[in-house]
Enzyme design. Structure first.
Site, PDB file in Angstrom:
ATOM      1  N   ASN A  10       0.866  -1.183   0.000  1.00 13.93           N
ATOM      2  CA  ASN A  10       0.000   0.000   0.000  1.00 13.93           C
ATOM      3  C   ASN A  10       0.901   1.232   0.000  1.00 13.93           C
ATOM      4  OD1 ASN A  10      -1.867   2.002   0.474  1.00 13.93           O
ATOM      5  ND2 ASN A  10      -2.332   1.390   2.584  1.00 13.93           N
ATOM      6  N   TRP A  11       1.061   1.809  -1.186  1.00 12.53           N
ATOM      7  CA  TRP A  11       1.992   2.945  -1.307  1.00 12.53           C
ATOM      8  C   TRP A  11       1.421   4.230  -0.710  1.00 12.53           C
ATOM      9  CZ3 TRP A  11       4.224   2.541  -7.025  1.00 12.53           C
ATOM     10  CH2 TRP A  11       5.031   1.394  -7.103  1.00 12.53           C
ATOM     11  N   LYS A  12       0.140   4.198  -0.341  1.00 12.32           N
ATOM     12  CA  LYS A  12      -0.532   5.405   0.181  1.00 12.32           C
ATOM     13  C   LYS A  12      -0.314   6.577  -0.798  1.00 12.32           C
ATOM     14  CE  LYS A  12      -0.237   3.465   4.764  1.00 12.32           C
ATOM     15  NZ  LYS A  12      -0.147   3.656   6.188  1.00 12.32           N
ATOM     16  N   HIS A  94      -9.603   1.340   4.814  1.00 11.73           N
ATOM     17  CA  HIS A  94      -8.342   1.552   5.520  1.00 11.73           C
ATOM     18  C   HIS A  94      -8.572   2.580   6.630  1.00 11.73           C
ATOM     19  CE1 HIS A  94      -4.275   2.778   6.413  1.00 11.73           C
ATOM     20  NE2 HIS A  94      -3.867   1.650   5.839  1.00 11.73           N
ATOM     21  N   GLU A  96      -6.973   5.012   7.576  1.00 12.08           N
ATOM     22  CA  GLU A  96      -6.719   6.409   7.192  1.00 12.08           C
ATOM     23  C   GLU A  96      -7.904   6.997   6.424  1.00 12.08           C
ATOM     24  OE1 GLU A  96      -2.881   5.707   5.420  1.00 12.08           O
ATOM     25  OE2 GLU A  96      -2.074   5.308   7.410  1.00 12.08           O
ATOM     26  N   GLY A 170       2.350   2.454  11.004  1.00 14.37           N
ATOM     27  CA  GLY A 170       3.295   3.549  10.755  1.00 14.37           C
ATOM     28  C   GLY A 170       4.379   3.714  11.793  1.00 14.37           C
ATOM     29  N   SER A 212       3.141  -1.799  10.761  1.00 17.35           N
ATOM     30  CA  SER A 212       4.588  -1.859  11.031  1.00 17.35           C
ATOM     31  C   SER A 212       5.200  -3.233  10.771  1.00 17.35           C
ATOM     32  CB  SER A 212       4.868  -1.384  12.455  1.00 17.35           C
ATOM     33  OG  SER A 212       4.426  -0.057  12.606  1.00 17.35           O
ATOM     34  N   GLY A 233       2.673  -0.901   4.463  1.00 19.15           N
ATOM     35  CA  GLY A 233       2.689   0.505   4.064  1.00 19.15           C
ATOM     36  C   GLY A 233       4.114   0.985   3.856  1.00 19.15           C
ATOM     37  N   GLY A 234       4.663   1.650   4.869  1.00 17.99           N
ATOM     38  CA  GLY A 234       5.979   2.291   4.774  1.00 17.99           C
ATOM     39  C   GLY A 234       7.073   1.436   4.153  1.00 17.99           C
TER      40      GLY A 234
HETATM   41  P1  PGA Z   1       2.670   0.521   7.850  1.00 21.57           P
HETATM   42  O1  PGA Z   1       1.230   0.754   7.182  1.00 21.57           O
HETATM   43  O2  PGA Z   1       3.205  -0.774   7.268  1.00 21.57           O
HETATM   44  O3  PGA Z   1       3.465   1.706   7.428  1.00 21.57           O
HETATM   45  O4  PGA Z   1       2.452   0.423   9.302  1.00 21.57           O
HETATM   46  C1  PGA Z   1       0.312  -0.292   7.045  1.00 21.57           C
HETATM   47  C2  PGA Z   1      -0.970   0.252   6.483  1.00 21.57           C
HETATM   48  O5  PGA Z   1      -1.390   1.343   6.895  1.00 21.57           O
HETATM   49  O6  PGA Z   1      -1.590  -0.380   5.611  1.00 21.57           O
END
Ligand code: PGA
Length: 254
Positions: A10-12, A94, A96, A170, A212, A233-234
């Site tokens: 998930n590149w956001k 998600h 967010e 995150g 994470s 994500g990250g």
């Molecule tokens: P993260 O994000 O791996 O940076 O914690 C995961 C996500 O929000 O899908």
């Protein structure tokens, strides 16, 4: 039930140029040739969908969608448009997006619209706080029931659930969920699903973990967590941090 392990990137809202997106997409596609079992879903920002070329092991994902097929909805993107661009998985709900006002009702509506176009919804659930009295379990149960409301057994076998505790997103590997806690929560999620759809169907739904996930914790979360893979994500934004996670999933023997 055995699943083909899956890692979702998930590149956001990253990166900030098509050039960088294309470079990352290309590198990941090349590396995927060496994966034995794992499938990869890459969900770039919609404007960079062209940066990722789907292949046998790499699937195109989207991070959000609208619930209607077309019409006067300024700024929205329809499931038909995503499907037409080769998208096969869509992340929905998600945290967010939920923080921006998306509720279970909307998540449910979107998930059903995704299914109607023959794509796979990756429905995100997760509590804000992991309280010691276990109140988060009732929260999760509620979130699952409302997000899946009205779905038939046949619909339900086509979805993926992503358990993403908000408190673990995150951060660094140390702040992620512990593997044994993850296992307990996954068992609880399966119990809720069993009550709704029966044990066999419940166990046929892949559950991903997100929050994470890093090189340091990927292997133990996979081994002890009873999950089908990760939503990352990250760490999915660079080959150096992402590939060890995919390798941990790819070499995992269930
Ligand atoms: P993260 O994000 O791996 O940076 O914690 C995961 C996500 O929000 O899908």
């Amino acid at each position: 039930m055995k699943f083909r392990p899956l890692v979702v990137a998930n590149w956001k809202m990253n990166p900030t140029s098509l050039k960088e997106a294309a470079l990352l997409g290309k590198s990941l596609s090349k590396l995927s040739l060496s994966f034995k079992k794992a499938n990869l879903v890459i969900a770039p920002p919609t404007i960079y969908l062209s940066a990722v070329k789907p292949s046998k092991k790499v699937f195109l994902g989207a991070q959000n969608v609208f619930w209607d097929k077309s019409g006067a909805y300024t700024g929205e993107i329809s499931p038909v448009q995503l499907s037409e661009r080769g998208v096969s998985y869509v992340i929905v709900g998600h945290s967010e997006r939920r923080a921006l006002g998306e509720d279970d009702f909307l998540v449910n509506k979107k998930a059903r619209a995704i299914l109607a176009e023959g794509m796979t919804p990756i429905i995100c659930i997760g509590e804000l706080e992991h309280d010691s009295q276990g109140k988060y379990l009732a929260f999760l149960s509620n979130q699952i029931k409302s997000s899946l409301k009205g779905m038939s057994k046949s619909d339900i076998t086509k979805i993926i659930l992503a358990y993403e505790p908000i408190w673990a997103i995150g951060k660094d590997a140390k702040s992620a969920m512990e593997a044994n806690d993850l296992h307990e929560t996954v068992l609880y999620i399966q119990k809720v699903l069993s009550e709704l759809y029966g044990r066999a169907v419940a166990h046929s739904i892949p559950i991903l973990y997100g929050g994470s996930v890093k090189e340091e914790n990927a292997e133990s979360l996979m081994r002890e967590g009873a999950i089908a893979g990760f939503l990352v994500g990250g760490a999915s934004l660079s080959v150096k941090t992402f590939v060890p996670i995919v390798k941990a999933v790819d070499s995992f023997r269930s």
